[in-house]
Design an enzyme around this catalytic site. Structure first.
Site, PDB file in Angstrom:
ATOM      1  N   GLY A  64       0.820  -1.208   0.000  1.00  0.00           N
ATOM      2  CA  GLY A  64       0.000   0.000   0.000  1.00  0.00           C
ATOM      3  C   GLY A  64       0.854   1.259   0.000  1.00  0.00           C
ATOM      4  CB  THR A  65       3.907   2.167   1.917  1.00  0.00           C
ATOM      5  OG1 THR A  65       3.308   1.837   3.173  1.00  0.00           O
ATOM      6  CG2 THR A  65       4.821   3.349   2.087  1.00  0.00           C
ATOM      7  CG  ASN A 123      -5.298   3.533   9.265  1.00  0.00           C
ATOM      8  OD1 ASN A 123      -5.712   4.526   8.674  1.00  0.00           O
ATOM      9  ND2 ASN A 123      -4.251   3.568  10.051  1.00  0.00           N
ATOM     10  CB  SER A 181      -2.139  -3.388   1.240  1.00  0.00           C
ATOM     11  OG  SER A 181      -1.137  -4.089   1.922  1.00  0.00           O
ATOM     12  CB  ALA A 182      -1.223  -8.755  -0.595  1.00  0.00           C
ATOM     13  CG  HIS A 183       0.036  -6.720   4.946  1.00  0.00           C
ATOM     14  ND1 HIS A 183       0.002  -6.343   6.265  1.00  0.00           N
ATOM     15  CD2 HIS A 183       0.345  -5.602   4.251  1.00  0.00           C
ATOM     16  CE1 HIS A 183       0.290  -5.050   6.351  1.00  0.00           C
ATOM     17  NE2 HIS A 183       0.500  -4.577   5.145  1.00  0.00           N
ATOM     18  CB  CYS A 195       3.775   3.277  15.257  1.00  0.00           C
ATOM     19  SG  CYS A 195       5.196   4.304  15.431  1.00  0.00           S
TER      20      CYS A 195
END
Ligand code: PLP
Length: 369
Positions: free
Chosen positions: A72-73, A142, A190-192, A314
Site C-alpha cells: 500500500g505504501t 484504519n 494491499s495484500a496483507h 507504528c
C-alpha cells in the site's frame, strides 16, 4: 499463532488465509523470471497474470488497470507522484500519504474532518476552486473504520477538473465496490490486509489516467510504470485472497454482530466509541475509557493473551497519539486511551466474550458465565 493468544489486529495485518498458504506450494518449484521468454518464465508470467485477473475481477475493473507494487505504501507514493502541482490531503489519511506528500514539489492543503471523521464537503469544494489538484481521500480509516462517501466525493472532484486518489487499503475486502463505477482515478490496495503475504500491493488506475509518471522505471515491468522483478509469492497470495473475498455478504454481517456485542458491553462499562454515529467498517472498533491510558492497557492486554493495537501500527512499536483523533477534535485525555479492536476471517464470538471478561475484571465486576 499460539493457540493461547487471541488476535484482534487484522487492520494492521490479517491472519494469513489458508488459501494464501496453499499458494506457496503452487510456486515452490517455480523459479523462472516472469520477463523471460522460456518455458519457466512463461509459467510464472501466467501465474502473475492470473492473479491480476482475479484482483481486477474482485473490484470490478479490467486487468490492465492493476499495477503491482511492494504494498500500500508504494502504491500511495506512486499515486501522489501524479499530482499536477497541488495536493489536497484529508487530515485523517495514513501517515504514508503525508510522508509522500512532503517529498514532492507541490502546494499542499489539508482537508479537515468533522467530529465523526467525515471530510467537510464544503471545505473540499472551496479548496478545489483554487485550481487542478490531486485529491487524497481514503475509503475507510484504519483506526476508526469510518467510511468516506467516495462516489459523491469523486463527482465533486471531477466537476472541478481535479483527480482523486483513494487509499482503499482498509476498504478492500471489507466493503464491496466496483472501481469502474466509483469515479476514482487512482486507488491503493494491499495484500496483507486481506490475508495475503506482506510486501505486495497494487495501484489501480482508471482508463482516463493514460500517462503515469513512474517512480521506479527499472526494467520496464508493470506496463513501464513500476520496474523490478515481480514479487511472485506476494502477488499469487494476493490473487488467491482477492478471489475469495466477499463471496457473500454473510461475513460482513457476522463481523458487525461481533463488534456490536463488544461495543454494547464496553459502552455499559463507560467506553466511548469513536465514529459510532456514521458508516464504519464492520470489523473495526476504536474506543477509549477516560480513566485508562492505552500504553498501560496494551501491556495488560498483551500479557493476558490479546493482540490489539492503539490505532495504526507504528514502525517504532511505541504508542503515539493519534493524528486521526486529533483531527476529529477528540479530547486529549480520550486520545491517550484509544484502543483498536479489528476482527477478521478467524474471529469468533468466544474471542469477544474473553475480551469482555478481561474488561469486566479490570473494572472489578464479576465475569458472567
Ligand atoms: N493505508 C492504510 C489505510 C493502511 O492501513 C496501511 C497499513 O497500515 C497502509 C496504507 C500501508 O500499507 P502497506 O503496509 O501495504 O504498505
Amino acid at each position: 499463532m499460539e493457540s493461547s493468544r487471541i488476535y484482534f489486529d487484522y487492520n494492521a495485518s490479517s491472519l494469513i488465509r489458508p488459501e494464501a498458504i496453499k499458494s506457496v506450494e503452487k510456486i515452490l518449484s517455480s523459479y523462472g523470471n516472469p520477463s523471460s521468454i522460456h518455458k519457466e518464465g512463461r509459467y510464472t508470467r501466467t501465474l502473475i497474470e492470473e492473479s491480476r485477473d482475479k484482483i481486477a475481477k474482485s473490484i470490478g475493473t479490467s486487468n490492465q488497470n492493476i499495477i503491482f507494487t511492494s504494498g500500500g505504501t508504494e502504491a500511495i507514493d506512486l499515486a501522489l507522484n501524479q499530482n499536477p502541482g497541488r495536493i489536497i490531503i484529508n487530515s485523517t489519511e495514513h501517515v504514508a500519504a503525508f510522508e509522500s506528500s512532503r517529498g514532492l514539489n507541490a502546494e499542499i492543503d489539508i482537508l479537515e474532518v468533522d467530529e465523526n471523521g467525515l471530510i467537510k464537503m464544503d471545505l473540499l469544494e472551496s479548496l478545489l476552486k483554487k485550481g487542478p489538484s490531486l485529491v487524497v481521500i481514503m475509503y475507510a480509516n484504519n483506526e476508526t473504520g469510518v467510511i468516506q462517501p467516495i462516489k459523491k466525493i469523486s463527482k465533486l472532484v471531477h466537476l472541478y477538473g481535479s483527480i482523486l486518489f483513494c487509499d482503499a487499503v482498509q476498504a478492500f475486502g471489507k466493503i464491496t465496490f466496483c472501481f469502474d463505477d466509483l469515479g476514482v482515478d487512482l486507488m491503493a490496495l494491499s495484500a496483507h490486509k486481506v490475508g495475503g503475504f506482506q510486501g505486495s500491493g497494487a495501484l489501480v488506475v482508471s482508463d482516463e489516467m493514460t500517462k503515469l509518471i513512474p517512480k521506479i522505471s527499472g526494467g520496464g515491468q508493470e506496463f513501464g510504470i513500476r520496474g523490478g522483478t515481480e514479487n511472485l509469492l506476494g502477488i499469487i497470495s494476493f490473487g488467491e485472497c482477492a478471489s475469495i473475498l466477499w463471496e457473500d455478504e454473510k461475513e460482513n454481517i457476522r463481523l458487525r454482530q461481533l463488534i456490536a456485542s463488544l461495543e454494547n458491553d464496553l459502552s455499559s462499562m463507560g467506553a466511548h466509541i469513536f465514529g459510532k454515529n456514521v458508516d464504519r467498517l464492520a470489523n473495526t472498533s476504536l474506543f477509549s475509557f477516560s480513566n485508562l491510558t492505552a500504553d498501560s492497557l496494551l501491556i495488560k492486554l498483551d500479557l493476558a493473551g490479546f493482540s490489539v493495537s492503539s490505532g495504526s501500527a507504528c514502525s517504532s512499536g511505541k504508542v503515539t497519539k493519534s493524528h486521526v483523533l486529533k483531527a476529529m477534535n477528540v479530547d486529549e485525555n480520550m486520545q491517550k486511551g484509544a484502543i483498536r479492536i479489528s476482527l477478521g476471517w478467524a474471529s469468533e464470538k468466544k474471542h469477544i466474550n474473553h475480551l469482555i471478561g478481561f474488561f469486566k475484571d479490570i473494572f472489578n465486576k464479576p465475569v458472567e458465565e
